[in-house]
Motif scaffolding. Sequence first.
Motif, PDB file in Angstrom:
ATOM      1  N   VAL A   2       0.848  -1.187   0.000  1.00 12.99           N
ATOM      2  CA  VAL A   2       0.000   0.000   0.000  1.00 12.99           C
ATOM      3  C   VAL A   2       0.885   1.240   0.000  1.00 12.99           C
ATOM      4  N   ASP A   3       0.375   2.302  -0.579  1.00 17.98           N
ATOM      5  CA  ASP A   3       1.080   3.579  -0.614  1.00 17.98           C
ATOM      6  C   ASP A   3       0.929   4.232   0.763  1.00 17.98           C
ATOM      7  N   LEU A   4       2.011   4.252   1.533  1.00 19.29           N
ATOM      8  CA  LEU A   4       1.941   4.733   2.917  1.00 19.29           C
ATOM      9  C   LEU A   4       1.628   6.219   2.998  1.00 19.29           C
ATOM     10  N   LEU A   6       0.281   4.381   9.053  1.00 20.31           N
ATOM     11  CA  LEU A   6       0.726   3.023   8.787  1.00 20.31           C
ATOM     12  C   LEU A   6       2.244   3.040   8.646  1.00 20.31           C
ATOM     13  N   SER A   7       2.907   2.030   9.220  1.00 19.67           N
ATOM     14  CA  SER A   7       4.346   1.898   9.000  1.00 19.67           C
ATOM     15  C   SER A   7       4.645   0.861   7.927  1.00 19.67           C
ATOM     16  N   SER A   8       3.687  -0.020   7.649  1.00 26.18           N
ATOM     17  CA  SER A   8       3.818  -0.971   6.549  1.00 26.18           C
ATOM     18  C   SER A   8       2.439  -1.568   6.265  1.00 26.18           C
ATOM     19  N   GLY A   9       2.290  -2.137   5.089  1.00 29.61           N
ATOM     20  CA  GLY A   9       1.025  -2.771   4.752  1.00 29.61           C
ATOM     21  C   GLY A   9       1.036  -3.326   3.347  1.00 29.61           C
ATOM     22  N   GLU A  10       0.313  -4.418   3.154  1.00 25.86           N
ATOM     23  CA  GLU A  10       0.170  -4.987   1.826  1.00 25.86           C
ATOM     24  C   GLU A  10      -1.187  -5.656   1.690  1.00 25.86           C
ATOM     25  N   LEU A  11      -1.711  -5.604   0.473  1.00 22.74           N
ATOM     26  CA  LEU A  11      -2.946  -6.279   0.119  1.00 22.74           C
ATOM     27  C   LEU A  11      -2.597  -7.489  -0.719  1.00 22.74           C
ATOM     28  N   ILE A  12      -3.266  -8.595  -0.483  1.00 22.79           N
ATOM     29  CA  ILE A  12      -3.041  -9.803  -1.271  1.00 22.79           C
ATOM     30  C   ILE A  12      -4.205  -9.921  -2.257  1.00 22.79           C
ATOM     31  N   MET A  13      -3.877  -9.903  -3.532  1.00 23.14           N
ATOM     32  CA  MET A  13      -4.884  -9.856  -4.584  1.00 23.14           C
ATOM     33  C   MET A  13      -4.802 -11.098  -5.459  1.00 23.14           C
ATOM     34  N   ALA A  14      -5.982 -11.627  -5.846  1.00 24.19           N
ATOM     35  CA  ALA A  14      -6.034 -12.714  -6.814  1.00 24.19           C
ATOM     36  C   ALA A  14      -5.730 -12.165  -8.207  1.00 24.19           C
ATOM     37  N   GLU A  15      -5.516 -13.071  -9.153  1.00 20.28           N
ATOM     38  CA  GLU A  15      -5.165 -12.655 -10.513  1.00 20.28           C
ATOM     39  C   GLU A  15      -6.249 -11.787 -11.141  1.00 20.28           C
ATOM     40  N   PHE A  72      -1.148  -5.422   7.989  1.00 19.52           N
ATOM     41  CA  PHE A  72      -0.829  -4.001   8.161  1.00 19.52           C
ATOM     42  C   PHE A  72      -0.259  -3.752   9.546  1.00 19.52           C
ATOM     43  N   THR A  73       0.672  -2.812   9.627  1.00 19.39           N
ATOM     44  CA  THR A  73       1.248  -2.404  10.901  1.00 19.39           C
ATOM     45  C   THR A  73       1.026  -0.915  11.080  1.00 19.39           C
ATOM     46  N   ILE A  74       0.464  -0.542  12.224  1.00 17.83           N
ATOM     47  CA  ILE A  74       0.163   0.850  12.546  1.00 17.83           C
ATOM     48  C   ILE A  74       1.215   1.372  13.523  1.00 17.83           C
ATOM     49  N   ASP A  75       1.757   2.535  13.235  1.00 18.98           N
ATOM     50  CA  ASP A  75       2.744   3.180  14.101  1.00 18.98           C
ATOM     51  C   ASP A  75       2.010   3.955  15.192  1.00 18.98           C
ATOM     52  N   MET A  76       1.906   3.362  16.374  1.00 17.77           N
ATOM     53  CA  MET A  76       1.141   3.974  17.458  1.00 17.77           C
ATOM     54  C   MET A  76       1.821   5.220  18.017  1.00 17.77           C
ATOM     55  N   THR A  77       3.100   5.398  17.740  1.00 14.42           N
ATOM     56  CA  THR A  77       3.798   6.602  18.201  1.00 14.42           C
ATOM     57  C   THR A  77       3.489   7.817  17.329  1.00 14.42           C
ATOM     58  N   SER A  78       2.744   7.603  16.236  1.00 16.35           N
ATOM     59  CA  SER A  78       2.435   8.703  15.312  1.00 16.35           C
ATOM     60  C   SER A  78       1.058   9.323  15.569  1.00 16.35           C
ATOM     61  N   LEU A  79       0.435   8.964  16.678  1.00 20.91           N
ATOM     62  CA  LEU A  79      -0.894   9.500  17.006  1.00 20.91           C
ATOM     63  C   LEU A  79      -0.905  11.027  16.974  1.00 20.91           C
ATOM     64  N   THR A  80      -1.925  11.591  16.344  1.00 25.41           N
ATOM     65  CA  THR A  80      -2.127  13.039  16.365  1.00 25.41           C
ATOM     66  C   THR A  80      -3.578  13.332  16.703  1.00 25.41           C
ATOM     67  N   CYS A  81      -3.843  14.559  17.141  1.00 32.37           N
ATOM     68  CA  CYS A  81      -5.194  15.032  17.428  1.00 32.37           C
ATOM     69  C   CYS A  81      -5.533  16.144  16.448  1.00 32.37           C
ATOM     70  N   THR A  82      -6.760  16.128  15.914  1.00 30.50           N
ATOM     71  CA  THR A  82      -7.135  17.114  14.897  1.00 30.50           C
ATOM     72  C   THR A  82      -8.260  18.054  15.324  1.00 30.50           C
ATOM     73  N   ASP A 107      -1.115  -4.274  15.019  1.00 31.67           N
ATOM     74  CA  ASP A 107      -1.073  -5.074  13.790  1.00 31.67           C
ATOM     75  C   ASP A 107      -2.448  -5.627  13.459  1.00 31.67           C
ATOM     76  N   LEU A 108      -2.749  -5.641  12.167  1.00 33.85           N
ATOM     77  CA  LEU A 108      -3.994  -6.235  11.688  1.00 33.85           C
ATOM     78  C   LEU A 108      -3.662  -7.206  10.561  1.00 33.85           C
ATOM     79  N   THR A 109      -4.144  -8.439  10.704  1.00 34.25           N
ATOM     80  CA  THR A 109      -3.940  -9.467   9.690  1.00 34.25           C
ATOM     81  C   THR A 109      -5.284 -10.010   9.247  1.00 34.25           C
TER      82      THR A 109
END
Length: 199
Positions: A34-36, A58-67, A76-86, A115-117
């Motif tokens: 995925v485009d981070l 996200l610090s990393s992530g990929e989608l698995i796609m069929a043909e 996917f891995t989420i960088d919990m140290t990057s939390l921001t408030c808006t 992490d989410l799998t």
Amino acid sequence: KIQIMKNVIASMAFLILSISIGFASQGEPTNTPVDLKSSTVNWTGYKIGGSHTGNVNLSSGELIMAEDGTLTGGNFTIDMTSLTCTDLDEDSGAKLIGHLSSEDFFSTANHSTADLTITKVVSRGVAGEYKILADLTIKGITNPIKFNVETVDGAMNADITIDRSEYDVRYGSGSFFQKLGDNTIYDEFEINVSLVPIR
């Protein structure tokens, strides 16, 4: 009888060959990063009389796609140290993020990622729409979750509701503490995810 046996063997060989060709034609799944920078993860937390919003990267992530381009999995891995408030000014937002990062909430010094799998993908009967079953790990605790995904302009979007108490995040929870009154923070928070695969 010999001719019959030859015919049977030939038929079985043809059937096995046909099945093999059928499987081969399906192709191998493709792991697509995925485009981070373009992908987003937004969060909303709720309390009595209000809410707060923010982002996390996200610090990393990929989608698995069929043909054929259908989704079959991902992680996917989420960088919990990057939390921001808006939704707060700079000082108030910094205080909130400091609290969310502390031991009261997500303890990001000790658990810097979540992490989410994806464990199962089911088509919802419309192209690009899926029901997802996944394992989510926060603070080293893993629980199954489920949510729907809709593909819009190539991006895969999902609204996910998470019960923080299932991950030992119990500060201000009315489920575990009494007489909190207006200080009650709801157990469920939401994340809105938009995943943009690299083409």
